[in-house]
Design a protein around this motif. Sequence first.
Motif, PDB file in Angstrom:
ATOM      1  N   GLY A  59      30.047  31.025  66.007  1.00  0.00           N
ATOM      2  CA  GLY A  59      31.256  31.183  65.205  1.00  0.00           C
ATOM      3  C   GLY A  59      31.204  32.345  64.242  1.00  0.00           C
ATOM      4  N   MET A  60      30.033  32.926  64.025  1.00  0.00           N
ATOM      5  CA  MET A  60      29.950  34.101  63.165  1.00  0.00           C
ATOM      6  C   MET A  60      30.782  35.243  63.748  1.00  0.00           C
ATOM      7  SD  MET A  60      26.563  36.107  61.882  1.00  0.00           S
ATOM      8  CE  MET A  60      26.675  37.729  61.115  1.00  0.00           C
ATOM      9  N   SER A  61      30.883  35.296  65.073  1.00  0.00           N
ATOM     10  CA  SER A  61      31.636  36.369  65.728  1.00  0.00           C
ATOM     11  C   SER A  61      33.140  36.261  65.478  1.00  0.00           C
ATOM     12  CB  SER A  61      31.352  36.393  67.228  1.00  0.00           C
ATOM     13  OG  SER A  61      31.718  35.162  67.822  1.00  0.00           O
ATOM     14  N   GLU A  62      33.582  35.187  64.872  1.00  0.00           N
ATOM     15  CA  GLU A  62      34.995  35.087  64.501  1.00  0.00           C
ATOM     16  C   GLU A  62      35.262  35.739  63.150  1.00  0.00           C
ATOM     17  OE1 GLU A  62      36.833  31.331  65.447  1.00  0.00           O
ATOM     18  OE2 GLU A  62      35.370  30.976  67.041  1.00  0.00           O
ATOM     19  N   PHE A  63      34.186  36.143  62.450  1.00  0.00           N
ATOM     20  CA  PHE A  63      34.321  36.857  61.180  1.00  0.00           C
ATOM     21  C   PHE A  63      34.360  38.359  61.450  1.00  0.00           C
ATOM     22  CE2 PHE A  63      31.529  33.253  59.341  1.00  0.00           C
ATOM     23  CZ  PHE A  63      32.610  32.409  59.230  1.00  0.00           C
ATOM     24  N   ASP A  64      35.195  39.071  60.723  1.00  0.00           N
ATOM     25  CA  ASP A  64      35.313  40.521  60.887  1.00  0.00           C
ATOM     26  C   ASP A  64      34.036  41.197  60.396  1.00  0.00           C
ATOM     27  OD1 ASP A  64      36.048  43.163  61.103  1.00  0.00           O
ATOM     28  OD2 ASP A  64      37.734  43.032  59.716  1.00  0.00           O
ATOM     29  N   ASN A  65      33.350  41.874  61.308  1.00  0.00           N
ATOM     30  CA  ASN A  65      32.108  42.582  60.978  1.00  0.00           C
ATOM     31  C   ASN A  65      32.380  44.022  60.540  1.00  0.00           C
ATOM     32  OD1 ASN A  65      29.252  42.675  60.793  1.00  0.00           O
ATOM     33  ND2 ASN A  65      29.120  43.666  62.781  1.00  0.00           N
ATOM     34  N   GLN A  66      33.644  44.414  60.489  1.00  0.00           N
ATOM     35  CA  GLN A  66      34.066  45.738  60.046  1.00  0.00           C
ATOM     36  C   GLN A  66      33.471  46.872  60.888  1.00  0.00           C
ATOM     37  OE1 GLN A  66      33.853  46.092  55.666  1.00  0.00           O
ATOM     38  NE2 GLN A  66      33.311  43.922  55.667  1.00  0.00           N
ATOM     39  N   LEU A  67      33.200  46.583  62.170  1.00  0.00           N
ATOM     40  CA  LEU A  67      32.713  47.590  63.103  1.00  0.00           C
ATOM     41  C   LEU A  67      33.544  47.515  64.374  1.00  0.00           C
ATOM     42  CD1 LEU A  67      28.851  47.030  62.765  1.00  0.00           C
ATOM     43  CD2 LEU A  67      30.161  48.922  61.802  1.00  0.00           C
ATOM     44  N   VAL A  68      33.626  48.641  65.094  1.00  0.00           N
ATOM     45  CA  VAL A  68      34.337  48.674  66.370  1.00  0.00           C
ATOM     46  C   VAL A  68      33.464  49.353  67.417  1.00  0.00           C
ATOM     47  CG1 VAL A  68      36.654  48.641  65.350  1.00  0.00           C
ATOM     48  CG2 VAL A  68      35.523  50.828  65.778  1.00  0.00           C
ATOM     49  N   THR A  69      33.747  49.055  68.677  1.00  0.00           N
ATOM     50  CA  THR A  69      33.044  49.703  69.787  1.00  0.00           C
ATOM     51  C   THR A  69      33.595  51.114  69.971  1.00  0.00           C
ATOM     52  OG1 THR A  69      34.618  48.986  71.466  1.00  0.00           O
ATOM     53  CG2 THR A  69      32.790  47.464  70.945  1.00  0.00           C
ATOM     54  N   ALA A  70      32.962  51.892  70.843  1.00  0.00           N
ATOM     55  CA  ALA A  70      33.441  53.238  71.155  1.00  0.00           C
ATOM     56  C   ALA A  70      34.849  53.205  71.734  1.00  0.00           C
ATOM     57  CB  ALA A  70      32.480  53.928  72.127  1.00  0.00           C
ATOM     58  N   GLU A  71      35.200  52.093  72.379  1.00  0.00           N
ATOM     59  CA  GLU A  71      36.530  51.937  72.972  1.00  0.00           C
ATOM     60  C   GLU A  71      37.558  51.431  71.966  1.00  0.00           C
ATOM     61  OE1 GLU A  71      33.736  50.347  74.357  1.00  0.00           O
ATOM     62  OE2 GLU A  71      33.368  52.079  75.649  1.00  0.00           O
ATOM     63  N   GLY A  72      37.126  51.108  70.764  1.00  0.00           N
ATOM     64  CA  GLY A  72      38.041  50.648  69.730  1.00  0.00           C
ATOM     65  C   GLY A  72      38.196  49.147  69.616  1.00  0.00           C
ATOM     66  N   SER A  73      37.424  48.376  70.393  1.00  0.00           N
ATOM     67  CA  SER A  73      37.483  46.909  70.302  1.00  0.00           C
ATOM     68  C   SER A  73      36.665  46.432  69.104  1.00  0.00           C
ATOM     69  CB  SER A  73      36.901  46.266  71.559  1.00  0.00           C
ATOM     70  OG  SER A  73      37.623  46.650  72.700  1.00  0.00           O
ATOM     71  N   PHE A 101      27.997  33.852  56.331  1.00  0.00           N
ATOM     72  CA  PHE A 101      28.951  33.825  55.222  1.00  0.00           C
ATOM     73  C   PHE A 101      28.997  35.167  54.495  1.00  0.00           C
ATOM     74  CE2 PHE A 101      27.862  29.071  55.058  1.00  0.00           C
ATOM     75  CZ  PHE A 101      28.792  28.790  56.054  1.00  0.00           C
ATOM     76  N   ASN A 102      27.861  35.889  54.459  1.00  0.00           N
ATOM     77  CA  ASN A 102      27.867  37.226  53.867  1.00  0.00           C
ATOM     78  C   ASN A 102      28.831  38.136  54.618  1.00  0.00           C
ATOM     79  OD1 ASN A 102      25.952  36.582  51.927  1.00  0.00           O
ATOM     80  ND2 ASN A 102      24.250  37.464  53.042  1.00  0.00           N
ATOM     81  N   VAL A 103      28.826  38.033  55.949  1.00  0.00           N
ATOM     82  CA  VAL A 103      29.740  38.839  56.771  1.00  0.00           C
ATOM     83  C   VAL A 103      31.168  38.307  56.625  1.00  0.00           C
ATOM     84  CG1 VAL A 103      30.365  39.473  59.136  1.00  0.00           C
ATOM     85  CG2 VAL A 103      27.974  39.602  58.394  1.00  0.00           C
ATOM     86  N   GLY A 104      31.320  36.991  56.710  1.00  0.00           N
ATOM     87  CA  GLY A 104      32.648  36.389  56.615  1.00  0.00           C
ATOM     88  C   GLY A 104      33.334  36.653  55.288  1.00  0.00           C
ATOM     89  N   GLY A 105      32.546  36.777  54.238  1.00  0.00           N
ATOM     90  CA  GLY A 105      33.096  37.064  52.916  1.00  0.00           C
ATOM     91  C   GLY A 105      33.364  38.538  52.681  1.00  0.00           C
ATOM     92  N   GLY A 106      33.038  39.374  53.675  1.00  0.00           N
ATOM     93  CA  GLY A 106      33.289  40.808  53.557  1.00  0.00           C
ATOM     94  C   GLY A 106      32.245  41.565  52.764  1.00  0.00           C
ATOM     95  N   GLU A 107      31.141  40.896  52.372  1.00  0.00           N
ATOM     96  CA  GLU A 107      30.111  41.540  51.564  1.00  0.00           C
ATOM     97  C   GLU A 107      29.213  42.471  52.376  1.00  0.00           C
ATOM     98  OE1 GLU A 107      27.972  38.710  49.043  1.00  0.00           O
ATOM     99  OE2 GLU A 107      29.565  37.279  49.512  1.00  0.00           O
ATOM    100  N   TYR A 108      29.014  42.157  53.651  1.00  0.00           N
ATOM    101  CA  TYR A 108      28.057  42.888  54.481  1.00  0.00           C
ATOM    102  C   TYR A 108      28.644  43.182  55.856  1.00  0.00           C
ATOM    103  CZ  TYR A 108      24.378  41.379  51.228  1.00  0.00           C
ATOM    104  OH  TYR A 108      23.601  41.161  50.125  1.00  0.00           O
ATOM    105  N   ARG A 109      28.113  44.224  56.475  1.00  0.00           N
ATOM    106  CA  ARG A 109      28.288  44.458  57.903  1.00  0.00           C
ATOM    107  C   ARG A 109      26.927  44.198  58.530  1.00  0.00           C
ATOM    108  NH1 ARG A 109      30.470  50.287  58.652  1.00  0.00           N
ATOM    109  NH2 ARG A 109      29.179  50.577  56.833  1.00  0.00           N
ATOM    110  N   CYS A 110      26.930  43.663  59.715  1.00  0.00           N
ATOM    111  CA  CYS A 110      25.681  43.286  60.375  1.00  0.00           C
ATOM    112  C   CYS A 110      25.463  44.179  61.578  1.00  0.00           C
ATOM    113  CB  CYS A 110      25.772  41.819  60.789  1.00  0.00           C
ATOM    114  SG  CYS A 110      24.204  41.117  61.264  1.00  0.00           S
ATOM    115  N   LYS A 111      24.370  44.947  61.561  1.00  0.00           N
ATOM    116  CA  LYS A 111      24.002  45.826  62.667  1.00  0.00           C
ATOM    117  C   LYS A 111      22.483  45.970  62.663  1.00  0.00           C
ATOM    118  CE  LYS A 111      24.907  49.912  59.867  1.00  0.00           C
ATOM    119  NZ  LYS A 111      25.651  51.159  59.735  1.00  0.00           N
ATOM    120  N   PRO A 112      21.905  46.486  63.744  1.00  0.00           N
ATOM    121  CA  PRO A 112      20.445  46.619  63.793  1.00  0.00           C
ATOM    122  C   PRO A 112      19.921  47.440  62.608  1.00  0.00           C
ATOM    123  CG  PRO A 112      21.389  47.019  65.948  1.00  0.00           C
ATOM    124  CD  PRO A 112      22.544  46.928  64.989  1.00  0.00           C
ATOM    125  N   GLY A 113      18.864  46.915  61.988  1.00  0.00           N
ATOM    126  CA  GLY A 113      18.256  47.592  60.852  1.00  0.00           C
ATOM    127  C   GLY A 113      18.770  47.150  59.504  1.00  0.00           C
TER     128      GLY A 113
END
Length: 193
Positions: free
Chosen positions: A55-69, A95-107
């Motif tokens: 369900g974390m994937s239902e939170f906006d991670n503020q990132l998009v793919t190269a195709e814009g998804s 919750f950090n991602v869901g609250g808009g505090e963080y983006r989650c990516k490798p590193g």
Amino acid sequence: MASPQGIAVAKYLAERFGGRGEVFEYGQDEGDLRVHVLERANTPSQGLTSYGTVGMSEFDNQLVTAEGSPLRVELVSAGGEGWGFVAQALATCAFNVGGGEYRCKPGTVFPSVFEGYDTPVTTPHAFMWYPFFWEAEFSGLVFENVQIEWLQVVPITDAEMEYVRDFGAEALVDRLEAVSDRELSSLDRSSVA
């Protein structure tokens, strides 16, 4: 987890963890965000428990793919006996991602998510990297127009967090490769930095 996306994520995780597990719901102490965590004992090896957000994937991670998804993330981790609060720590990351505090990516490092559970830890911070404990590949999942990727949460020490800041994530991964999966799943291990 009753959403179609949540069901697809849970099925994907169960396949990679080697079978069905138990699913538990977590909510914020303050706020209305909710996420589930799937747990499966004795995987990736005997004595370890695998954990994965659903369900974390239902939170906006503020990132998009190269195709814009939209590019969304689910997290996995493993813990040995006595570290059952790994599931709660993964929920905190969500919750950090869901609250808009963080983006989650490798590193990425989320500070202090393994603290506050009445158990002393030497590795309080959550380091995000590509999944490597499990034999199955976490190649990603497309659900409708959303790309979902999985990242593994590795608990790290204060010194290791500083090492990431000074030398980068890949430099820390090089050092962590010398540590066994079982030791990396322990929240009281010695620092490699």
